[in-house]
Design a protein around this motif. Structure first.
Motif, PDB file in Angstrom:
ATOM      1  N   ALA A 121      71.823 -38.819  18.012  1.00 33.13           N
ATOM      2  CA  ALA A 121      72.475 -38.342  19.239  1.00 33.13           C
ATOM      3  C   ALA A 121      73.975 -38.136  19.035  1.00 33.13           C
ATOM      4  O   ALA A 121      74.581 -37.251  19.646  1.00 33.13           O
ATOM      5  CB  ALA A 121      72.228 -39.321  20.383  1.00 33.13           C
ATOM      6  N   GLU A 124      76.875 -34.153  15.487  1.00 40.08           N
ATOM      7  CA  GLU A 124      77.280 -32.904  16.138  1.00 40.08           C
ATOM      8  C   GLU A 124      76.349 -31.733  15.827  1.00 40.08           C
ATOM      9  O   GLU A 124      76.375 -30.715  16.528  1.00 40.08           O
ATOM     10  CB  GLU A 124      78.714 -32.529  15.735  1.00 40.08           C
ATOM     11  CG  GLU A 124      79.782 -33.448  16.316  1.00 40.08           C
ATOM     12  CD  GLU A 124      79.863 -33.376  17.840  1.00 40.08           C
ATOM     13  OE1 GLU A 124      79.540 -32.324  18.415  1.00 40.08           O
ATOM     14  OE2 GLU A 124      80.230 -34.392  18.455  1.00 40.08           O
ATOM     15  N   ARG A 129      70.902 -33.480  16.775  1.00 41.60           N
ATOM     16  CA  ARG A 129      71.047 -34.060  18.120  1.00 41.60           C
ATOM     17  C   ARG A 129      69.771 -33.829  18.927  1.00 41.60           C
ATOM     18  O   ARG A 129      69.337 -34.712  19.668  1.00 41.60           O
ATOM     19  CB  ARG A 129      72.265 -33.477  18.828  1.00 41.60           C
ATOM     20  CG  ARG A 129      72.512 -34.115  20.197  1.00 41.60           C
ATOM     21  CD  ARG A 129      73.873 -33.761  20.753  1.00 41.60           C
ATOM     22  NE  ARG A 129      74.935 -34.450  20.028  1.00 41.60           N
ATOM     23  CZ  ARG A 129      76.234 -34.198  20.189  1.00 41.60           C
ATOM     24  NH1 ARG A 129      76.621 -33.250  21.037  1.00 41.60           N
ATOM     25  NH2 ARG A 129      77.125 -34.866  19.490  1.00 41.60           N
ATOM     26  N   GLN A 161      75.302 -37.153  26.564  1.00 38.29           N
ATOM     27  CA  GLN A 161      75.139 -35.834  25.932  1.00 38.29           C
ATOM     28  C   GLN A 161      74.676 -34.755  26.915  1.00 38.29           C
ATOM     29  O   GLN A 161      74.361 -33.634  26.495  1.00 38.29           O
ATOM     30  CB  GLN A 161      74.151 -35.932  24.764  1.00 38.29           C
ATOM     31  CG  GLN A 161      74.559 -36.907  23.681  1.00 38.29           C
ATOM     32  CD  GLN A 161      75.911 -36.582  23.046  1.00 38.29           C
ATOM     33  OE1 GLN A 161      76.428 -35.469  23.173  1.00 38.29           O
ATOM     34  NE2 GLN A 161      76.502 -37.556  22.363  1.00 38.29           N
ATOM     35  N   ASP A 164      76.234 -31.197  26.686  1.00 38.83           N
ATOM     36  CA  ASP A 164      76.116 -30.327  25.509  1.00 38.83           C
ATOM     37  C   ASP A 164      75.409 -29.033  25.932  1.00 38.83           C
ATOM     38  O   ASP A 164      74.226 -29.056  26.263  1.00 38.83           O
ATOM     39  CB  ASP A 164      75.318 -31.027  24.399  1.00 38.83           C
ATOM     40  CG  ASP A 164      75.389 -30.303  23.057  1.00 38.83           C
ATOM     41  OD1 ASP A 164      75.402 -29.056  23.076  1.00 38.83           O
ATOM     42  OD2 ASP A 164      75.410 -30.962  22.002  1.00 38.83           O
ATOM     43  N   VAL A 169      69.701 -28.372  22.583  1.00 44.79           N
ATOM     44  CA  VAL A 169      70.080 -29.743  22.943  1.00 44.79           C
ATOM     45  C   VAL A 169      69.833 -29.976  24.428  1.00 44.79           C
ATOM     46  O   VAL A 169      69.176 -30.944  24.814  1.00 44.79           O
ATOM     47  CB  VAL A 169      71.552 -30.034  22.587  1.00 44.79           C
ATOM     48  CG1 VAL A 169      71.930 -31.436  23.062  1.00 44.79           C
ATOM     49  CG2 VAL A 169      71.784 -29.907  21.085  1.00 44.79           C
ATOM     50  N   ARG A 170      70.362 -29.101  25.264  1.00 42.66           N
ATOM     51  CA  ARG A 170      70.253 -29.339  26.714  1.00 42.66           C
ATOM     52  C   ARG A 170      68.794 -29.414  27.165  1.00 42.66           C
ATOM     53  O   ARG A 170      68.449 -30.238  28.023  1.00 42.66           O
ATOM     54  CB  ARG A 170      71.027 -28.281  27.492  1.00 42.66           C
ATOM     55  CG  ARG A 170      70.410 -26.909  27.523  1.00 42.66           C
ATOM     56  CD  ARG A 170      71.306 -25.855  28.192  1.00 42.66           C
ATOM     57  NE  ARG A 170      70.638 -24.566  28.191  1.00 42.66           N
ATOM     58  CZ  ARG A 170      69.963 -24.071  29.224  1.00 42.66           C
ATOM     59  NH1 ARG A 170      69.853 -24.774  30.333  1.00 42.66           N
ATOM     60  NH2 ARG A 170      69.395 -22.886  29.149  1.00 42.66           N
ATOM     61  N   VAL A 173      67.520 -32.867  26.098  1.00 41.04           N
ATOM     62  CA  VAL A 173      68.076 -33.925  26.948  1.00 41.04           C
ATOM     63  C   VAL A 173      67.315 -33.952  28.272  1.00 41.04           C
ATOM     64  O   VAL A 173      66.929 -35.022  28.773  1.00 41.04           O
ATOM     65  CB  VAL A 173      69.589 -33.697  27.177  1.00 41.04           C
ATOM     66  CG1 VAL A 173      70.129 -34.690  28.209  1.00 41.04           C
ATOM     67  CG2 VAL A 173      70.359 -33.845  25.863  1.00 41.04           C
TER      68      VAL A 173
END
Length: 227
Positions: A121, A124, A129, A161, A164, A169-170, A173
């Protein structure tokens, strides 16, 4: 069809016979990296894996081929109990596709490598991630005997996070937050509380994650199932 046992070279040669340029083109439309792809569907790769059986050393060799299908076959035929933290980290360094990440995340969870989640996590790199949150999502669903406190301890990572904006990534998450909230009633309330808090964030990405999670977690159908 191949017959066990087969070494890495034989398996790769077999995969080559299943190549489909038409499928390669369609995979690219789904955001799958196709530079080194043969165009073989996941069900077909899993069918090869079932015949080939688990073989950890061979899985390492398959991974080094850098061929999409061989890497998926490596993930399906690696032995979770033998997978080390170092091996998982080395594989993660090569991640360049959401598809590979999500298959690897399931393997890493099965291998009990949860300690990698916070490291991933904090990394970068987009796909590493993503791995952290794909692992959280998988753990919330599959580790049914795990203490809820372990699962809930990942909520601060989600909050940290949530801003981001990178697509892979989003979405992961958001996936992790929803998966925790759907685990059971004990996990639902803290996850929904975080989702609601994110809807008030000044950050656009965090607000999207929060609103999307609230939409599912506050639904009557889910609440009825959890109760």
């Amino acid at each position: 069809m191949i017959g066990p046992p087969s070494d890495a070279a034989e398996l790769i040669a077999h995969l080559e016979t299943l190549r489909s340029e038409e499928n390669v083109a369609s995979m690219a439309r789904f955001g799958i990296v196709t530079d080194r792809a043969l165009g073989i569907s996941n069900p077909d790769i899993k069918a090869v894996a079932r015949v080939a059986k688990k073989d950890h050393v061979r899985a390492m060799q398959l991974w080094r081929s850098d061929i999409r299908e061989a890497r998926l076959l490596a993930l399906y035929t690696a032995e979770p109990k033998r997978l080390t933290t170092e091996e998982a980290q080395n594989w993660a360094d090569d991640f360049n596709s959401w598809e590979i990440v999500d298959c690897a995340a399931d393997l890493f969870v099965e291998a009990g490598l949860d300690e990698l989640i916070s490291d991933f996590a904090a990394d970068e790199r987009e796909f590493i991630r993503r791995t952290a949150f794909a692992m959280i999502a998988g753990a919330a669903v599959h580790l049914k005997k795990e203490a809820d406190s372990t699962i809930l301890a990942w909520l601060p990572l989600i909050e940290a996070q949530a801003g981001d904006p990178r697509n892979f990534v989003r979405k992961a998450v958001n996936w992790a937050l929803r998966s925790i909230g759907k685990r059971n009633l004990a996990c639902h309330a803290p996850a929904l509380a975080l989702a609601k808090a994110l809807t008030e964030s000044p950050d656009k990405t965090a607000r999207w994650i929060g609103k999307d999670a609230v939409r599912e977690l506050a639904g009557a159908k889910l609440l009825a199932r959890l109760r």
